[in-house]
Design an enzyme around this catalytic site. Structure first.
Site, PDB file in Angstrom:
ATOM      1  N   TYR A   1     -49.095  -0.797 -26.252  1.00 18.79           N
ATOM      2  CA  TYR A   1     -50.398  -0.753 -26.945  1.00 18.79           C
ATOM      3  C   TYR A   1     -50.197  -0.646 -28.461  1.00 18.79           C
ATOM      4  CZ  TYR A   1     -55.191   0.447 -28.162  1.00 18.79           C
ATOM      5  OH  TYR A   1     -56.449   0.450 -28.720  1.00 18.79           O
TER       6      TYR A   1
ATOM      7  N   SER B   1     -56.431  -0.312 -34.398  1.00 19.63           N
ATOM      8  CA  SER B   1     -56.387   1.079 -33.911  1.00 19.63           C
ATOM      9  C   SER B   1     -55.412   1.860 -34.780  1.00 19.63           C
ATOM     10  CB  SER B   1     -55.888   1.111 -32.463  1.00 19.63           C
ATOM     11  OG  SER B   1     -55.597   2.438 -32.060  1.00 19.63           O
TER      12      SER B   1
HETATM   13  P1  NDP Z   1     -64.214  -0.336 -23.664  1.00 19.58           P
HETATM   14  O1  NDP Z   1     -63.275  -0.311 -22.509  1.00 19.58           O
HETATM   15  O2  NDP Z   1     -65.490   0.384 -23.549  1.00 19.58           O
HETATM   16  O3  NDP Z   1     -64.528  -1.853 -24.066  1.00 19.58           O
HETATM   17  C1  NDP Z   1     -63.566  -2.864 -23.965  1.00 19.58           C
HETATM   18  C2  NDP Z   1     -64.263  -4.193 -23.981  1.00 19.58           C
HETATM   19  O4  NDP Z   1     -63.265  -5.227 -23.932  1.00 19.58           O
HETATM   20  C3  NDP Z   1     -65.157  -4.398 -22.767  1.00 19.58           C
HETATM   21  O5  NDP Z   1     -66.371  -4.997 -23.172  1.00 19.58           O
HETATM   22  C4  NDP Z   1     -64.376  -5.351 -21.879  1.00 19.58           C
HETATM   23  O6  NDP Z   1     -65.260  -6.199 -21.163  1.00 19.58           O
HETATM   24  C5  NDP Z   1     -63.640  -6.156 -22.937  1.00 19.58           C
HETATM   25  N1  NDP Z   1     -62.486  -6.853 -22.385  1.00 19.58           N
HETATM   26  C6  NDP Z   1     -61.373  -6.332 -21.826  1.00 19.58           C
HETATM   27  N2  NDP Z   1     -60.577  -7.320 -21.377  1.00 19.58           N
HETATM   28  C7  NDP Z   1     -61.204  -8.486 -21.663  1.00 19.58           C
HETATM   29  C8  NDP Z   1     -60.918  -9.858 -21.437  1.00 19.58           C
HETATM   30  N3  NDP Z   1     -59.790 -10.230 -20.821  1.00 19.58           N
HETATM   31  N4  NDP Z   1     -61.792 -10.791 -21.863  1.00 19.58           N
HETATM   32  C9  NDP Z   1     -62.934 -10.421 -22.486  1.00 19.58           C
HETATM   33  N5  NDP Z   1     -63.277  -9.145 -22.717  1.00 19.58           N
HETATM   34  C10 NDP Z   1     -62.428  -8.192 -22.304  1.00 19.58           C
HETATM   35  O7  NDP Z   1     -63.378   0.224 -24.898  1.00 19.58           O
HETATM   36  P2  NDP Z   1     -63.667   0.273 -26.473  1.00 19.58           P
HETATM   37  O8  NDP Z   1     -65.024  -0.140 -26.803  1.00 19.58           O
HETATM   38  O9  NDP Z   1     -63.188   1.594 -26.924  1.00 19.58           O
HETATM   39  O10 NDP Z   1     -62.609  -0.803 -26.977  1.00 19.58           O
HETATM   40  C11 NDP Z   1     -62.948  -1.883 -27.818  1.00 19.58           C
HETATM   41  C12 NDP Z   1     -61.748  -2.181 -28.708  1.00 19.58           C
HETATM   42  O11 NDP Z   1     -61.467  -1.053 -29.515  1.00 19.58           O
HETATM   43  C13 NDP Z   1     -60.458  -2.484 -27.970  1.00 19.58           C
HETATM   44  O12 NDP Z   1     -59.788  -3.519 -28.658  1.00 19.58           O
HETATM   45  C14 NDP Z   1     -59.674  -1.174 -28.081  1.00 19.58           C
HETATM   46  O13 NDP Z   1     -58.293  -1.371 -27.995  1.00 19.58           O
HETATM   47  C15 NDP Z   1     -60.105  -0.702 -29.448  1.00 19.58           C
HETATM   48  N6  NDP Z   1     -59.962   0.699 -29.767  1.00 19.58           N
HETATM   49  C16 NDP Z   1     -60.507   1.691 -28.979  1.00 19.58           C
HETATM   50  C17 NDP Z   1     -60.400   3.023 -29.356  1.00 19.58           C
HETATM   51  C18 NDP Z   1     -60.934   4.143 -28.516  1.00 19.58           C
HETATM   52  O14 NDP Z   1     -60.438   5.291 -28.649  1.00 19.58           O
HETATM   53  N7  NDP Z   1     -61.951   3.930 -27.702  1.00 19.58           N
HETATM   54  C19 NDP Z   1     -59.740   3.390 -30.613  1.00 19.58           C
HETATM   55  C20 NDP Z   1     -59.194   2.279 -31.345  1.00 19.58           C
HETATM   56  C21 NDP Z   1     -59.332   0.999 -30.940  1.00 19.58           C
HETATM   57  P3  NDP Z   1     -65.078  -6.714 -19.666  1.00 19.58           P
HETATM   58  O15 NDP Z   1     -64.263  -5.706 -18.928  1.00 19.58           O
HETATM   59  O16 NDP Z   1     -66.478  -6.846 -19.174  1.00 19.58           O
HETATM   60  O17 NDP Z   1     -64.397  -8.047 -19.809  1.00 19.58           O
HETATM   61  C1  8X3 Z   2     -57.177   3.996 -29.184  1.00 22.06           C
HETATM   62  C2  8X3 Z   2     -56.761   5.186 -29.949  1.00 22.06           C
HETATM   63  O1  8X3 Z   2     -54.862   6.890 -30.256  1.00 22.06           O
HETATM   64  O2  8X3 Z   2     -55.593   6.398 -27.977  1.00 22.06           O
HETATM   65  O3  8X3 Z   2     -56.774   2.832 -29.818  1.00 22.06           O
HETATM   66  O4  8X3 Z   2     -54.291   4.815 -29.201  1.00 22.06           O
HETATM   67  S1  8X3 Z   2     -55.296   5.842 -29.318  1.00 22.06           S
END
Ligand code: NDP
Ligand code: 8X3
Length: 257
Positions: free
Chosen positions: A157, A144
């Site tokens: 985070y 991120s």
């Molecule tokens: P979502 O919340 O849509 O997806 C998160 C995914 O992680 C879900 O499929 C969830 O599945 C899974 N997850 C969470 N905890 C667990 C666990 N303990 N075991 C297995 N799976 C888990 O968010 P995003 O798609 O945005 O996030 C995906 C990644 O991208 C993350 O690492 C996030 O930090 C990162 N990210 C997101 C950004 C954003 O702005 N959206 C920007 C930068 C990075 P379930 O709950 O079914 O287990």
């Molecule tokens: C998610 C993007 O800027 O909210 O990783 O941390 S930010």
């Protein structure tokens, strides 16, 4: 023909957001997708959509990356499907809470470190024997911009995603010579379930994050992950930062309202 055709792609956190969109995007390339997350009903839908998009095999299994036994069971199960992994996408994770360090909650820190850091390490360690003898394979970690720029109310985070970047760099050094690429894709604001999870189900607060701006979509990030995996075997995209055009830095966002 796509280099990803008939390859085996493992995606953690495939039940929503980037992971779900990546499953379908890899499926369009003709890849087999192996999906893990905690919400099985969601995984079932994603597997179905992946098959419809062209995946020869789209299989799913419960996976809690915060639990070592669950990770081991997941990897034992997937060994029954394939003896090798061509692409591992370490995507499971997210943020919980947005308080100053003085007021933040330890259980939220636990979630962020257990998933974004320890979960990534657990899954990688368990999958490595299926990857390292596979020249041209890729391990793609989802970081991120938070791992690159600290912000107020984001201590745990930001630290967790900074750790992800560090782990990515370390692993690249450790497995140099195997022909396996280790990459990080680091997005900025993207509208997924991320903000809803961070604000613990408060949809109003979650929507406010993107007020008046055009955030990334899950598909934007998914396409990028596929592009990284689809480079020729001698090309490694070490680090890729992808942000909305409206976002110049974490809190420098152009808002139309
Ligand atoms: P979502 O919340 O849509 O997806 C998160 C995914 O992680 C879900 O499929 C969830 O599945 C899974 N997850 C969470 N905890 C667990 C666990 N303990 N075991 C297995 N799976 C888990 O968010 P995003 O798609 O945005 O996030 C995906 C990644 O991208 C993350 O690492 C996030 O930090 C990162 N990210 C997101 C950004 C954003 O702005 N959206 C920007 C930068 C990075 P379930 O709950 O079914 O287990
Ligand atoms: C998610 C993007 O800027 O909210 O990783 O941390 S930010």
């Amino acid at each position: 023909m796509s280099r990803l055709k008939n390859k085996w792609v493992v995606i953690t956190g495939a039940s929503s957001g980037f992971g779900a969109a990546a499953a379908v995007a890899f499926a369009r390339e003709g890849a087999n997708v192996i999906l893990g997350a905690r919400r099985l009903n969601r995984l079932q839908e994603v597997a179905k959509a992946s098959r419809a998009a062209g995946s020869p095999a789209a299989e799913f299994h419960e996976l809690d990356v915060a639990n070592t036994a669950s990770v081991k069971a997941f990897v034992e199960w997937l060994k029954g499907l394939t003896p090798k992994i061509d692409v591992l996408v370490n995507n499971a994770g997210g943020a919980k809470g947005m308080e100053m360090l003085a007021d933040a909650h330890e259980e939220d820190w636990e979630f962020m470190f257990q998933t974004n850091v320890l979960g990534l390490m657990r899954v990688t360690q368990a999958c490595l024997p299926l990857i390292v003898s596979n020249e041209g394979a890729s391990i793609i970690n989802i970081g991120s911009i938070a791992g690159r720029q600290a912000y107020e109310r984001g201590a745990a985070y930001c630290a967790a995603k900074a750790a992800e970047l560090s782990i990515t760099k370390t692993l690249r050094l450790e497995i140099n010579g195997t022909g396996v690429r280790v990459c990080t894709v680091d997005p900025g604001f993207a509208k997924t379930e991320f903000a809803l999870v961070r604000f613990k189900g408060d949809a109003e607060k979650a929507d406010k994050v993107y007020d008046g701006m055009n955030p990334l979509t899950a598909e934007d990030v998914a396409e990028t992950i596929v592009w990284v995996a689809n480079r020729p075997a001698h090309v490694c995209i070490d680090e890729l930062v992808i942000k909305p055009t409206d976002q110049a830095a974490v809190y420098k966002t152009y808002r139309r309202t």
